[in-house]
Enzyme design. Sequence first.
Site, short mmCIF file in Angstrom:
data_model
loop_
_atom_site.label_atom_id
_atom_site.label_comp_id
_atom_site.label_asym_id
_atom_site.label_seq_id
_atom_site.Cartn_x
_atom_site.Cartn_y
_atom_site.Cartn_z
N TYR A 297 -3.72 -4.59 6.25
CA TYR A 297 -3.27 -5.85 5.64
C TYR A 297 -4.32 -6.26 4.62
O TYR A 297 -5.51 -6.10 4.85
CB TYR A 297 -3.15 -6.94 6.70
CG TYR A 297 -2.13 -6.66 7.78
CD1 TYR A 297 -0.78 -6.93 7.57
CD2 TYR A 297 -2.52 -6.14 9.02
CE1 TYR A 297 0.15 -6.69 8.56
CE2 TYR A 297 -1.59 -5.90 10.01
CZ TYR A 297 -0.25 -6.17 9.78
OH TYR A 297 0.68 -5.93 10.77
N GLU B 181 2.09 -0.41 10.08
CA GLU B 181 1.91 -1.84 9.79
C GLU B 181 1.22 -1.95 8.44
O GLU B 181 0.10 -1.44 8.27
CB GLU B 181 1.05 -2.54 10.85
CG GLU B 181 1.75 -2.74 12.17
CD GLU B 181 0.95 -3.59 13.16
OE1 GLU B 181 0.22 -4.50 12.72
OE2 GLU B 181 1.07 -3.31 14.36
N ASN C 183 -0.65 0.66 20.84
CA ASN C 183 -0.90 -0.05 19.59
C ASN C 183 -2.38 -0.41 19.46
O ASN C 183 -2.97 -0.99 20.39
CB ASN C 183 -0.08 -1.35 19.57
CG ASN C 183 -0.32 -2.17 18.31
OD1 ASN C 183 0.09 -1.76 17.23
ND2 ASN C 183 -0.99 -3.31 18.44
N GLU C 184 -2.97 -0.05 18.33
CA GLU C 184 -4.34 -0.47 17.97
C GLU C 184 -5.30 -0.45 19.17
O GLU C 184 -5.95 -1.45 19.48
CB GLU C 184 -4.32 -1.87 17.34
CG GLU C 184 -3.56 -1.91 16.04
CD GLU C 184 -3.68 -3.23 15.26
OE1 GLU C 184 -4.17 -4.22 15.82
OE2 GLU C 184 -3.28 -3.24 14.10
N GLU D 203 8.21 -7.73 16.19
CA GLU D 203 7.41 -7.87 17.40
C GLU D 203 7.86 -9.13 18.14
O GLU D 203 8.32 -10.10 17.52
CB GLU D 203 5.93 -7.99 17.01
CG GLU D 203 5.01 -8.18 18.20
CD GLU D 203 3.53 -7.98 17.86
OE1 GLU D 203 3.20 -7.75 16.69
OE2 GLU D 203 2.71 -8.06 18.79
N ASN E 152 0.47 -5.99 19.16
CA ASN E 152 -0.41 -6.40 20.24
C ASN E 152 0.36 -6.74 21.50
O ASN E 152 -0.11 -6.53 22.62
CB ASN E 152 -1.26 -7.60 19.80
CG ASN E 152 -2.18 -7.26 18.63
OD1 ASN E 152 -2.47 -6.11 18.38
ND2 ASN E 152 -2.61 -8.28 17.91
N GLN F 139 5.81 -7.95 8.92
CA GLN F 139 6.93 -7.59 9.78
C GLN F 139 8.22 -7.87 9.02
O GLN F 139 8.17 -7.92 7.79
CB GLN F 139 6.81 -8.33 11.10
CG GLN F 139 5.50 -7.95 11.84
CD GLN F 139 5.43 -8.43 13.29
OE1 GLN F 139 6.38 -8.96 13.84
NE2 GLN F 139 4.26 -8.26 13.90
O1 AHR Z 1 1.59 -7.54 12.84
C1 AHR Z 1 0.77 -8.46 13.50
C2 AHR Z 1 -0.29 -7.80 14.37
O2 AHR Z 1 -1.21 -7.14 13.56
C3 AHR Z 1 0.20 -6.74 15.32
O3 AHR Z 1 0.64 -7.25 16.52
C4 AHR Z 1 -1.02 -5.90 15.53
O4 AHR Z 1 -0.72 -4.58 15.82
C5 AHR Z 1 -1.82 -6.08 14.26
O5 AHR Z 1 -3.14 -6.38 14.53
#
Ligand code: AHR
Length: 503
Positions: free
Chosen positions: A244, A292, A172-173, A27, A72, A352
């Site tokens: 995550y 992700e 995205n999200e 990103e 994001n 990432q």
């Molecule tokens: O990977 C970091 C961030 O985590 C990304 O930009 C977003 O999509 C997620 O919230």
Amino acid sequence: MKQARMTLDRDYVVGRIDPRLYGSFIEHLGRAVYGGIYEPGHPEADEQGFRRDVLALVRNLGVPVVRYPGGNFVSGFHWEDSVGPVDQRPKRLDLAWFTTESNAVGLHEFADWAGKANSQVMYAVNLGTRGPENARDVVEYANHRGGSRLSDMRIANGRKDPLDIKLWCLGNEMDGPWQMGQKTAAEYGRVANEAAKMMKWVDPSIELVACGSSGSGMPTFGDWELKMLDECYDNIDYVSLHRYYGNQDGNTPSFLARSMDLDDFIHTVVSICDAVKGKKHSKKTVNLSFDEWNVWYHSNEQDKEIWKREKWGPALPLLEDVYNFEDALLVGSMLITFLRNADRVKIACLAQLVNVIAPIMTRNGGGCWAQTIYWPFLHASKYGRGTALRALVDTPVYDCADYEAVPVIDATATMDDEGGVTVFCVNRDLAEDYALGIDLRAFGGMKLTEHVLLHHDDVKAVNTEDAPMNVAPAAGPGGTVDGGRAEIRIPALSWNVLRFEKA
Ligand code: AHR
């Protein structure tokens, strides 16, 4: 020694493993691009400014697809800013990460980098502040052969042949309040459907990933998937999932069990996809893109301090988690979970790739090194190809703060196209080695050719530029294979790769 058992058969199959299960993500965030993959003037920089030492570590990981440019970031991104002569590209404030984006690296440069990394680009379009027309425009720019305004613009910008990007993310999200252009499920579903139609009308060969809810902990989760799929099911191919994990309370047994939550998350989204399929009387199956996933928590407080000190700086050192040994074990269990669900999880992107919650770290002007989590990813990507096997595992279990009946031995297996079998296994026991009995009789005579072990006595051990191999794989203790039955010693708290071939 404590015992666990595993039974494998070439006919107990989950499904073919899509190579894109070993994807990753770059990103425009922190030092992922600037100071990560790209650092002109660095002694290792190539003619385009890409660091050769970083490329070598990426190539070694075998990452077939890299999601780009966000995250994001993409929800406020103007792709047109990132093409054409570099000195004429605008600098823009990025409201996702409160930095300034120079656009020195853009679509053409990233596609070149991906080629050098032996990867394909998975390109995300902005459905936050922009809409369907803009999304179809970038498909025309990237993939149309020429003879139209946007494809001719690409050619004038130096790229005669189409970039031929096959995989696209529809935003995205989009349910997250932190997202530029946040939407309700119905709003997003409509926009995603219209964007999808137009993008595929420009290039019918592409595949599209629609945003799921940004996490299973979101109040929107579940209902979001149902409503948005109701709008766009027929025109999209995958639903995106993000997750995550952290170990904020320092409870290792609970932390290592978080892959059980991942498994639940996957099953829930599969059920919703199939419910919508049923409702629509559709013949098409929508699969999952887990685009992700990782451990992310070490850098959270540090990032708040960085933003207090200096907003809007370029390439701020954000999200620079330093991963320890227990993180590598959870990453191993997350990979095992994806393999167990390889029939429906077709794409997964470790988030990432460089510097930003990443397996690879760099110092500006200095070296680059592999973090602890690099190793399980490397092993799975290298050996977890071919067919995912449905392993029957009989193991003791434990209860912990957050989960009940957690398997101590977390294991699965794959079979490559030459008939070799690889077992991936995490021993979650803090103190005890296990004897893992593996019944391989269905494969004919097999021998153990390699036992790769990742272990450290300190769960908090990390790798640094000065000690890059502090947590690194070594040969494991192995074991015996007799009459198709193997017995392998699996040390306490360890990640293991057992490779069997025809004797
Ligand atoms: O990977 C970091 C961030 O985590 C990304 O930009 C977003 O999509 C997620 O919230």
